[in-house]
Design a protein around this motif. Structure first.
Motif, PDB file in Angstrom:
ATOM      1  N   PRO A  37     -49.987  16.446 -68.287  1.00 41.62           N
ATOM      2  CA  PRO A  37     -50.608  16.071 -67.023  1.00 41.62           C
ATOM      3  C   PRO A  37     -50.997  17.279 -66.189  1.00 41.62           C
ATOM      4  O   PRO A  37     -50.314  18.300 -66.220  1.00 41.62           O
ATOM      5  CB  PRO A  37     -49.528  15.237 -66.315  1.00 41.62           C
ATOM      6  CG  PRO A  37     -48.250  15.586 -66.985  1.00 41.62           C
ATOM      7  CD  PRO A  37     -48.605  15.952 -68.392  1.00 41.62           C
ATOM      8  N   THR A  38     -52.109  17.162 -65.467  1.00 44.69           N
ATOM      9  CA  THR A  38     -52.554  18.239 -64.581  1.00 44.69           C
ATOM     10  C   THR A  38     -52.077  17.960 -63.170  1.00 44.69           C
ATOM     11  O   THR A  38     -51.816  16.814 -62.799  1.00 44.69           O
ATOM     12  CB  THR A  38     -54.086  18.331 -64.587  1.00 44.69           C
ATOM     13  OG1 THR A  38     -54.603  17.064 -64.192  1.00 44.69           O
ATOM     14  CG2 THR A  38     -54.599  18.678 -65.973  1.00 44.69           C
ATOM     15  N   GLU A 370     -54.662   7.668 -74.562  1.00 49.81           N
ATOM     16  CA  GLU A 370     -54.333   8.168 -75.891  1.00 49.81           C
ATOM     17  C   GLU A 370     -52.989   8.902 -75.847  1.00 49.81           C
ATOM     18  O   GLU A 370     -52.788   9.805 -75.042  1.00 49.81           O
ATOM     19  CB  GLU A 370     -55.418   9.123 -76.388  1.00 49.81           C
ATOM     20  CG  GLU A 370     -55.199   9.579 -77.822  1.00 49.81           C
ATOM     21  CD  GLU A 370     -56.282  10.518 -78.300  1.00 49.81           C
ATOM     22  OE1 GLU A 370     -57.088  10.084 -79.148  1.00 49.81           O
ATOM     23  OE2 GLU A 370     -56.339  11.656 -77.808  1.00 49.81           O
ATOM     24  N   VAL A 371     -52.072   8.460 -76.712  1.00 54.31           N
ATOM     25  CA  VAL A 371     -50.761   9.090 -76.836  1.00 54.31           C
ATOM     26  C   VAL A 371     -50.738   9.878 -78.133  1.00 54.31           C
ATOM     27  O   VAL A 371     -50.939   9.318 -79.218  1.00 54.31           O
ATOM     28  CB  VAL A 371     -49.637   8.033 -76.837  1.00 54.31           C
ATOM     29  CG1 VAL A 371     -48.273   8.708 -77.015  1.00 54.31           C
ATOM     30  CG2 VAL A 371     -49.674   7.217 -75.553  1.00 54.31           C
ATOM     31  N   ARG A 372     -50.532  11.201 -78.017  1.00 55.48           N
ATOM     32  CA  ARG A 372     -50.457  12.073 -79.198  1.00 55.48           C
ATOM     33  C   ARG A 372     -49.124  12.804 -79.142  1.00 55.48           C
ATOM     34  O   ARG A 372     -48.929  13.690 -78.317  1.00 55.48           O
ATOM     35  CB  ARG A 372     -51.616  13.065 -79.218  1.00 55.48           C
ATOM     36  CG  ARG A 372     -52.986  12.405 -79.329  1.00 55.48           C
ATOM     37  CD  ARG A 372     -54.116  13.422 -79.182  1.00 55.48           C
ATOM     38  NE  ARG A 372     -54.056  14.443 -80.218  1.00 55.48           N
ATOM     39  CZ  ARG A 372     -54.592  14.312 -81.436  1.00 55.48           C
ATOM     40  NH1 ARG A 372     -55.204  13.174 -81.759  1.00 55.48           N
ATOM     41  NH2 ARG A 372     -54.508  15.273 -82.323  1.00 55.48           N
ATOM     42  N   ALA A 373     -48.197  12.401 -80.022  1.00 54.43           N
ATOM     43  CA  ALA A 373     -46.842  12.951 -79.993  1.00 54.43           C
ATOM     44  C   ALA A 373     -46.517  13.653 -81.294  1.00 54.43           C
ATOM     45  O   ALA A 373     -46.674  13.073 -82.382  1.00 54.43           O
ATOM     46  CB  ALA A 373     -45.840  11.825 -79.734  1.00 54.43           C
ATOM     47  N   ARG A 374     -46.061  14.911 -81.216  1.00 51.42           N
ATOM     48  CA  ARG A 374     -45.544  15.630 -82.384  1.00 51.42           C
ATOM     49  C   ARG A 374     -44.037  15.366 -82.429  1.00 51.42           C
ATOM     50  O   ARG A 374     -43.317  15.742 -81.496  1.00 51.42           O
ATOM     51  CB  ARG A 374     -45.823  17.121 -82.269  1.00 51.42           C
ATOM     52  CG  ARG A 374     -45.221  17.928 -83.422  1.00 51.42           C
ATOM     53  CD  ARG A 374     -45.362  19.423 -83.202  1.00 51.42           C
ATOM     54  NE  ARG A 374     -46.738  19.847 -83.344  1.00 51.42           N
ATOM     55  CZ  ARG A 374     -47.410  20.511 -82.430  1.00 51.42           C
ATOM     56  NH1 ARG A 374     -46.831  20.793 -81.285  1.00 51.42           N
ATOM     57  NH2 ARG A 374     -48.660  20.883 -82.634  1.00 51.42           N
ATOM     58  N   VAL A 375     -43.576  14.725 -83.477  1.00 56.42           N
ATOM     59  CA  VAL A 375     -42.180  14.303 -83.568  1.00 56.42           C
ATOM     60  C   VAL A 375     -41.460  15.146 -84.620  1.00 56.42           C
ATOM     61  O   VAL A 375     -41.813  15.115 -85.814  1.00 56.42           O
ATOM     62  CB  VAL A 375     -42.075  12.808 -83.935  1.00 56.42           C
ATOM     63  CG1 VAL A 375     -40.621  12.347 -83.860  1.00 56.42           C
ATOM     64  CG2 VAL A 375     -42.959  11.967 -83.013  1.00 56.42           C
ATOM     65  N   VAL A 423     -49.553  11.249 -69.504  1.00 60.90           N
ATOM     66  CA  VAL A 423     -48.471  10.965 -70.454  1.00 60.90           C
ATOM     67  C   VAL A 423     -47.514  12.143 -70.455  1.00 60.90           C
ATOM     68  O   VAL A 423     -47.936  13.299 -70.574  1.00 60.90           O
ATOM     69  CB  VAL A 423     -49.023  10.722 -71.881  1.00 60.90           C
ATOM     70  CG1 VAL A 423     -47.872  10.359 -72.827  1.00 60.90           C
ATOM     71  CG2 VAL A 423     -50.071   9.621 -71.890  1.00 60.90           C
ATOM     72  N   GLU A 424     -46.238  11.849 -70.302  1.00 60.26           N
ATOM     73  CA  GLU A 424     -45.209  12.879 -70.369  1.00 60.26           C
ATOM     74  C   GLU A 424     -44.337  12.626 -71.602  1.00 60.26           C
ATOM     75  O   GLU A 424     -44.053  11.467 -71.952  1.00 60.26           O
ATOM     76  CB  GLU A 424     -44.364  12.896 -69.093  1.00 60.26           C
ATOM     77  CG  GLU A 424     -45.140  13.342 -67.876  1.00 60.26           C
ATOM     78  CD  GLU A 424     -44.267  13.458 -66.633  1.00 60.26           C
ATOM     79  OE1 GLU A 424     -43.075  13.069 -66.727  1.00 60.26           O
ATOM     80  OE2 GLU A 424     -44.774  13.894 -65.587  1.00 60.26           O
ATOM     81  N   TYR A 425     -43.907  13.732 -72.261  1.00 60.24           N
ATOM     82  CA  TYR A 425     -43.174  13.632 -73.512  1.00 60.24           C
ATOM     83  C   TYR A 425     -41.803  14.306 -73.384  1.00 60.24           C
ATOM     84  O   TYR A 425     -41.680  15.336 -72.720  1.00 60.24           O
ATOM     85  CB  TYR A 425     -43.938  14.310 -74.648  1.00 60.24           C
ATOM     86  CG  TYR A 425     -45.332  13.730 -74.855  1.00 60.24           C
ATOM     87  CD1 TYR A 425     -45.541  12.671 -75.736  1.00 60.24           C
ATOM     88  CD2 TYR A 425     -46.440  14.242 -74.182  1.00 60.24           C
ATOM     89  CE1 TYR A 425     -46.807  12.150 -75.940  1.00 60.24           C
ATOM     90  CE2 TYR A 425     -47.704  13.720 -74.354  1.00 60.24           C
ATOM     91  CZ  TYR A 425     -47.864  12.671 -75.252  1.00 60.24           C
ATOM     92  OH  TYR A 425     -49.126  12.161 -75.430  1.00 60.24           O
ATOM     93  N   GLU A 426     -40.822  13.697 -74.013  1.00 55.06           N
ATOM     94  CA  GLU A 426     -39.484  14.260 -74.050  1.00 55.06           C
ATOM     95  C   GLU A 426     -38.901  14.054 -75.441  1.00 55.06           C
ATOM     96  O   GLU A 426     -38.965  12.936 -75.990  1.00 55.06           O
ATOM     97  CB  GLU A 426     -38.590  13.590 -72.996  1.00 55.06           C
ATOM     98  CG  GLU A 426     -37.174  14.121 -72.974  1.00 55.06           C
ATOM     99  CD  GLU A 426     -36.302  13.364 -71.976  1.00 55.06           C
ATOM    100  OE1 GLU A 426     -35.075  13.600 -71.966  1.00 55.06           O
ATOM    101  OE2 GLU A 426     -36.845  12.509 -71.241  1.00 55.06           O
TER     102      GLU A 426
END
Length: 429
Positions: A37-38, A370-375, A423-426
């Motif tokens: 996010p910006t 669009e959700v782009r997650a590196r898992v 979108v925030e990722y954890e």
């Protein structure tokens, strides 16, 4: 040894229910970094913004009248410009006509003496008399409206004066003796003195505010006088006819419909707040020994949109149904650039305000996130879809014409932008 090829997982997400996150389990591999996010743009100082106003007059409606001459209701005065009176030669607004915007002490000079059979009044009330300079006894005061037949007052008008005073919060004090002495009574509304203890006893008065029609008989009938603000008068001074000990009815004049003649947005004083709301939570679990990539398109609809609200002051002089259109000609770029394209689109199209009827607008906007997650291997990524809500409260100055007076009052224009998603990722091991 070269790394094994990466696999990519794609899919569509069903929004979570009952507060439970959506669980996605992967068996494949990895991806480019997600977009984070910006931060919102910084606030800037802006000069006032001027808007063009197109007034749409509405049919007038009244609850009282200080004349017994019948007034047509509803009455469309949209063709009249500013405070004026239009005199017609025939009933029902037919025949020759004369429009007055200022006092005319002798209508013979305008070739319209003793010619009026019907009339229209816009804005301020008008005093019409049967003698030049209003020297005689026959007087009628017409408030805003359409009078299709003047009846017994037909063909009598030879002079006309507009009432230019402010008519808000009327107040008058009457006395039973000359020189403002004797028993006194204060009034701020229309009264029939037959129901008081001073009927046919008043000998002087003092007008604190407004303009009042004084009548010798109940129901605004009989001989009449016009009492103006700041006027202190002994009734014996009215001349040979006098007016001493005959007052039976008092009626405060009402201003015509208020008209918005100017709107100014003060962007320099705009206040903005930013809030965040969780739209969805995705749990992406990777049970394989390889890093994997998730690409998901999440549809968002009913939660997103833009809205605008116009809020009037609690002490506004505007009445329900007053309508004015506002279109934005220009915003200071610094302020306008902070708005989303959807909100700018709404403002550029303009809006129509009708007090008590249409004071707010809203529009839904559909979005796909669009959700782009590196898992990582044997890990879970929490992807939180957030809605950023921006609220702008812009002070507004309204210029309102009341008869011959122009007053300013405050309002607020509030814009709510709910179109920005992030979108925030954890990562959880």
């Amino acid at each position: 040894m070269a790394a094994p090829p990466l696999s990519t997982s794609t899919g569509r997400v069903v929004p979570h229910q009952d507060g439970c996150p959506t669980l996605i389990q992967l068996n494949g591999e990895s991806c480019p970094s997600p977009r984070w996010p910006t931060t919102p743009p910084p606030s800037v100082d802006h000069p006032p913004t001027h808007l063009s106003v197109s007034v749409s007059p509405i049919p007038s409606s009244w609850t009282q009248s200080c004349t017994t001459i019948r007034r047509r209701d509803p009455c469309d005065l949209s063709a009249l410009s500013g405070p004026c009176v239009v005199l017609y030669e025939l009933v029902d607004f037919e025949g020759l006509s004369l429009t007055l915007h200022d006092a005319e002490t002798d209508l013979a000079a305008r070739a319209f003496a003793n010619a009026t059979a019907s009339l229209m009044v816009s804005g301020a009330p008008w005093r019409c008399c049967a003698a030049p300079d209003c020297a005689g006894e026959a007087v009628e005061v017409f408030e805003e409206g359409c009078y299709p037949d003047l009846g017994s007052f037909s063909r009598l008008i030879t002079a006309a004066w507009p009432v230019r005073q402010s008519l808000e919060d009327p107040a008058i004090r009457v006395y039973t003796d000359t020189g403002l002495a004797g028993t006194q009574r204060n009034f701020s509304r229309e009264v029939n003195l037959a129901y008081s203890d001073v009927d046919n006893q008043v000998s002087s008065h003092e007008v604190q505010a407004g303009a009042w029609v004084l009548s010798s008989d109940g129901g605004n009938r009989g001989r009449k006088r016009l009492a103006l603000q700041g006027q202190v008068l002994d009734y014996s001074a009215y001349g040979p006819g006098s007016f001493n000990d005959v007052l039976s009815h008092l009626c405060p004049l009402m201003q015509g419909r208020p008209v918005v003649v100017g709107v100014r947005l003060d962007c320099a004083q705009a206040q903005s707040t930013v809030g965040r709301e969780v739209l969805d939570v995705l749990l992406v679990s990777n049970v394989s020994p390889l890093e994997q990539l998730l690409t998901v398109t999440h549809g968002v609809g009913s939660e997103l949109g833009v809205s605008e609200t116009f809020t009037f002051s609690r002490h506004t002089v505007l009445r329900q149904g007053v309508t004015f259109g506002v279109s934005v000609h220009h915003f200071h770029w610094g302020f306008f650039a902070t708005l989303s394209s959807e909100l700018r689109l709404d403002l550029e199209h303009g809006f129509q305000v009708e007090k008590g009827v249409t004071e707010s607008w809203s529009r839904q906007v559909a979005r796909e996130v669009e959700v782009r997650a590196r898992v990582p291997p044997n890990a879970t990524v929490i992807a939180t879809i957030l809605l950023q809500e921006k609220t702008y409260v812009v002070p507004v100055v309204l210029s309102v014409r009341l008869g011959f007076q122009v007053v300013e009052e405050r309002a607020n224009f509030t814009c709510v932008d709910r179109t920005c998603t992030t979108v925030e990722y954890e990562v959880q091991d």
